[in-house]
Write an enzyme that holds these catalytic residues in place. Structure first.
Site, short mmCIF file in Angstrom:
data_model
loop_
_atom_site.label_atom_id
_atom_site.label_comp_id
_atom_site.label_asym_id
_atom_site.label_seq_id
_atom_site.Cartn_x
_atom_site.Cartn_y
_atom_site.Cartn_z
N GLU A 145 17.64 14.77 32.00
CA GLU A 145 17.66 13.37 31.58
C GLU A 145 16.69 13.12 30.42
OE1 GLU A 145 19.45 10.46 33.39
OE2 GLU A 145 19.08 10.05 31.28
N VAL B 262 17.28 13.62 26.07
CA VAL B 262 17.80 12.65 25.10
C VAL B 262 17.33 11.26 25.53
CG1 VAL B 262 19.85 11.78 23.91
CG2 VAL B 262 19.89 14.06 24.92
N LYS C 244 20.26 16.89 20.03
CA LYS C 244 20.55 15.85 21.03
C LYS C 244 22.01 15.41 20.94
CE LYS C 244 15.84 14.10 21.28
NZ LYS C 244 14.82 13.36 20.53
N ARG D 26 0.04 29.08 26.87
CA ARG D 26 -0.31 30.22 26.02
C ARG D 26 -1.79 30.54 26.17
NH1 ARG D 26 3.48 28.46 21.33
NH2 ARG D 26 2.31 26.56 21.67
P1 NDP Z 1 3.58 20.87 23.28
O1 NDP Z 1 3.57 21.79 22.11
O2 NDP Z 1 2.59 19.77 23.34
O3 NDP Z 1 3.47 21.72 24.64
C1 NDP Z 1 4.09 22.96 24.83
C2 NDP Z 1 3.42 23.66 26.02
O4 NDP Z 1 4.10 24.86 26.29
C3 NDP Z 1 1.95 24.02 25.76
O5 NDP Z 1 1.21 23.85 26.94
C4 NDP Z 1 2.01 25.51 25.40
O6 NDP Z 1 0.86 26.23 25.77
C5 NDP Z 1 3.18 25.96 26.25
N1 NDP Z 1 3.87 27.07 25.62
C6 NDP Z 1 4.65 27.05 24.51
N2 NDP Z 1 5.12 28.29 24.24
C7 NDP Z 1 4.62 29.10 25.19
C8 NDP Z 1 4.72 30.49 25.45
N3 NDP Z 1 5.42 31.31 24.66
N4 NDP Z 1 4.08 31.00 26.54
C9 NDP Z 1 3.33 30.20 27.32
N5 NDP Z 1 3.21 28.87 27.14
C10 NDP Z 1 3.83 28.33 26.07
O7 NDP Z 1 5.07 20.27 23.34
P2 NDP Z 1 5.54 18.91 24.05
O8 NDP Z 1 4.87 18.77 25.35
O9 NDP Z 1 5.48 17.78 23.10
O10 NDP Z 1 7.11 19.21 24.26
C11 NDP Z 1 7.53 20.07 25.29
C12 NDP Z 1 9.04 19.93 25.46
O11 NDP Z 1 9.38 18.59 25.82
C13 NDP Z 1 9.87 20.25 24.20
O12 NDP Z 1 11.05 20.90 24.59
C14 NDP Z 1 10.20 18.87 23.63
O13 NDP Z 1 11.37 18.87 22.89
C15 NDP Z 1 10.40 18.11 24.93
N6 NDP Z 1 10.27 16.68 24.82
C16 NDP Z 1 9.16 16.14 24.24
C17 NDP Z 1 9.00 14.78 24.17
C18 NDP Z 1 7.79 14.18 23.55
O14 NDP Z 1 7.75 12.95 23.43
N7 NDP Z 1 6.83 14.97 23.15
C19 NDP Z 1 10.01 13.87 24.72
C20 NDP Z 1 11.15 14.53 25.31
C21 NDP Z 1 11.25 15.88 25.34
P3 NDP Z 1 -0.57 25.91 25.06
O15 NDP Z 1 -0.93 24.53 25.53
O16 NDP Z 1 -1.50 26.94 25.59
O17 NDP Z 1 -0.32 26.00 23.59
N1 HSE Z 2 10.31 14.81 19.02
C1 HSE Z 2 11.23 14.05 19.81
C2 HSE Z 2 11.42 12.70 19.18
C3 HSE Z 2 10.72 13.91 21.20
O1 HSE Z 2 10.57 12.29 18.39
O2 HSE Z 2 12.42 12.04 19.47
C4 HSE Z 2 11.68 13.22 22.13
O3 HSE Z 2 12.82 13.99 22.32
#
Ligand code: NDP
Ligand code: HSE
Length: 431
Positions: free
Chosen positions: A141, A144, A216, A59
């Site tokens: 993968e 979940v 999930k 973003r």
């Molecule tokens: P974050 O909020 O940390 O990161 C999201 C990223 O996506 C940021 O870089 C953000 O940009 C970008 N973004 C979001 N919306 C937009 C948009 N409309 N346009 C452009 N860029 C966008 O989330 P996470 O990294 O924690 O999670 C990401 C995914 O991974 C999710 O689907 C989550 O469920 C999944 N996940 C997360 C886990 C975890 O442990 N955190 C484990 C397993 C899955 P900017 O940085 O500029 O805001």
């Molecule tokens: N927010 C999620 C959790 C990330 O805490 O399990 C992993 O899917």
């Protein structure tokens, strides 16, 4: 009716061997995306090929990132699809623009790796159908049990995967919060810590309200029961109603309260629920603490199978994602991880007969009413009861009850409420 997904004719596997490294377009450079970039730029020695990040969609292109300027940032997602990278990794979260970009990649037959449970739970039918129609690898993968590779294993092992039920702890944030609360930390401190460590969803209410777990669960049901249930039709409860004293009394009663999911299917119907449950200490899930997650697959031909490991966190998730990237390139046997377009069905709440963990609150408790007798008159037999305690001016008492139907318990607690003015909070016991 339940139908097994029809066999599809697949185009021959590509088995590519990218000499100049695998080019990855990264959608999202937050907790997960940054960890993917970091690991891709300095992969473990065991990695088969070098990785190259062609750019990342964010973003805010100006915000400093852990990877510095090693990864070019853009706010124009389409620009990362042309020229086509070898793989896209979607780590944006949420529904849009994730859905549109993933569908565009699939249309161009660019393999997709995603960790986005919301996307798959809400738009899974559309996304999987598009991947199947174009023969585009779609791997998920990390969606979940983020750091525990098990879905892909079962996609290729249909005999081991023929089991009728599972239960698990699939949300790292809420398991972390409840574990911390049991060690006397406050809910808000524990949640803030989970966010700092990168465990929580971009919108953490998805974690604490049970939405992430239900999503999930819908993915697991699709994967293993081969049917499509709507995540928002699954009975899901969050952890917000729990008190630290609930966790204390659960331990005193010989168990723990865990954020669990459970599902069972029999070819006719699917039963499922997501929410906190009392887990007796003899249960395999009782010792799954902190950010650990686990899934217990029950009734497989060779016996029950337990998978456990880190359920959230940037690095475990990134490792799983990069392995998915390699598998998508190698196109291991299946192009998508599940077999095709599943049957669509409703999920019913699970476990009509179960034991119960109950918290009563009400001034009348101080007078020692005959709770056992009042509940017993409606067929609910108590197993354990605590002494009464006063918290924040409220008198509370904790109970466990022998297995009974949920409706019977509800009727008994209504009658108790009418007789004494007590309120009840209950969670089921996981068997
Ligand atoms: P974050 O909020 O940390 O990161 C999201 C990223 O996506 C940021 O870089 C953000 O940009 C970008 N973004 C979001 N919306 C937009 C948009 N409309 N346009 C452009 N860029 C966008 O989330 P996470 O990294 O924690 O999670 C990401 C995914 O991974 C999710 O689907 C989550 O469920 C999944 N996940 C997360 C886990 C975890 O442990 N955190 C484990 C397993 C899955 P900017 O940085 O500029 O805001
Ligand atoms: N927010 C999620 C959790 C990330 O805490 O399990 C992993 O899917």
């Amino acid at each position: 009716m339940f139908t097994v997904a029809p066999a599809r004719t697949l185009a021959p596997a590509t088995h590519r061997s990218p000499r100049n490294g695998v080019s990855i377009a990264l959608f999202g450079l937050g907790h997960v995306g940054s960890a993917v970039a970091g690991l891709a730029l300095e992969p473990p020695r065991a990695a088969r090929w070098p990785f190259r990040i062609t750019g990342a969609l964010v973003r805010d292109v100006h915000r400093p990132r852990p990877t510095g300027n090693a990864v070019a940032r853009t706010s124009a997602g389409d620009s990362l699809l042309d020229p086509a990278p070898d793989v896209i990794v979607e780590a944006l979260g949420g529904l849009e623009p994730a859905r549109t970009l993933v569908l565009k990649a699939i249309e161009r037959r660019i393999p997709v790796v995603t960790a986005n449970k919301s996307l798959l739970a809400v738009h899974g039918d559309e996304v999987f159908a598009a991947a199947a129609a174009t023969g585009t690898p779609l791997r998920y993968e990390a969606a979940v049990l983020a750091g525990v590779p098990f879905l892909g294993t079962f996609a290729r092992r249909r005999i081991a995967a023929s089991f009728p039920s599972f239960c698990g702890v699939v949300n790292g944030t809420t398991n972390f919060i409840l574990t911390e609360m049991a060690a006397s930390r406050s809910y808000s401190e524990a949640l803030a810590d989970a966010q700092r460590r990168g465990f929580a969803e971009p919108d953490p209410s998805n974690d604490v309200l049970g939405i992430d777990a239900a999503q999930k669960l819908a993915i697991l049901i699709r994967h293993f029961a081969q049917c499509s249930v709507r995540a928002d039709a699954i009975e899901a409860t969050g952890i917000a109603g729990l008190w630290a004293r609930d966790l204390h009394h659960a331990a005193a009663f010989g168990g723990a309260i865990k954020p669990v999911v459970a599902a069972a299917w029999d070819g006719v119907e699917v039963t499922a629920f997501a929410g906190p449950a009392f887990v007796p200490s003899s249960h395999a899930l009782a010792r799954i603490d902190g950010v650990q997650n686990a899934i217990l697959l029950r009734g497989a031909p060779g016996g029950d199978l337990l998978f456990a490991g880190p359920g959230a966190g940037p690095l475990p998730t990134a490792a799983t994602i990069l392995d998915d990237v390699v598998e998508a390139i190698e196109d291991v046997e299946t192009r998508t991880m599940d077999g095709g377009i599943p049957d669509v069905r409703a999920a019913r709440p699970e476990a009509p007969v179960t034991g119960w963990f109950i918290r009563l609150t009400g001034a009348a408790l101080a007078a020692g009413p005959d709770i056992s007798g009042l509940l017993g008159a409606h067929g609910v037999r108590l197993r354990r009861a605590s002494e009464e305690e006063v918290h924040d001016g409220r008198t509370a008492q904790w109970l466990t009850a022998y297995p009974c139907e949920r409706r019977r318990l509800e009727t008994a607690l209504c009658a108790l409420g009418a007789a004494t003015g007590c309120d009840a909070f209950c969670v089921r016991e996981l068997t």
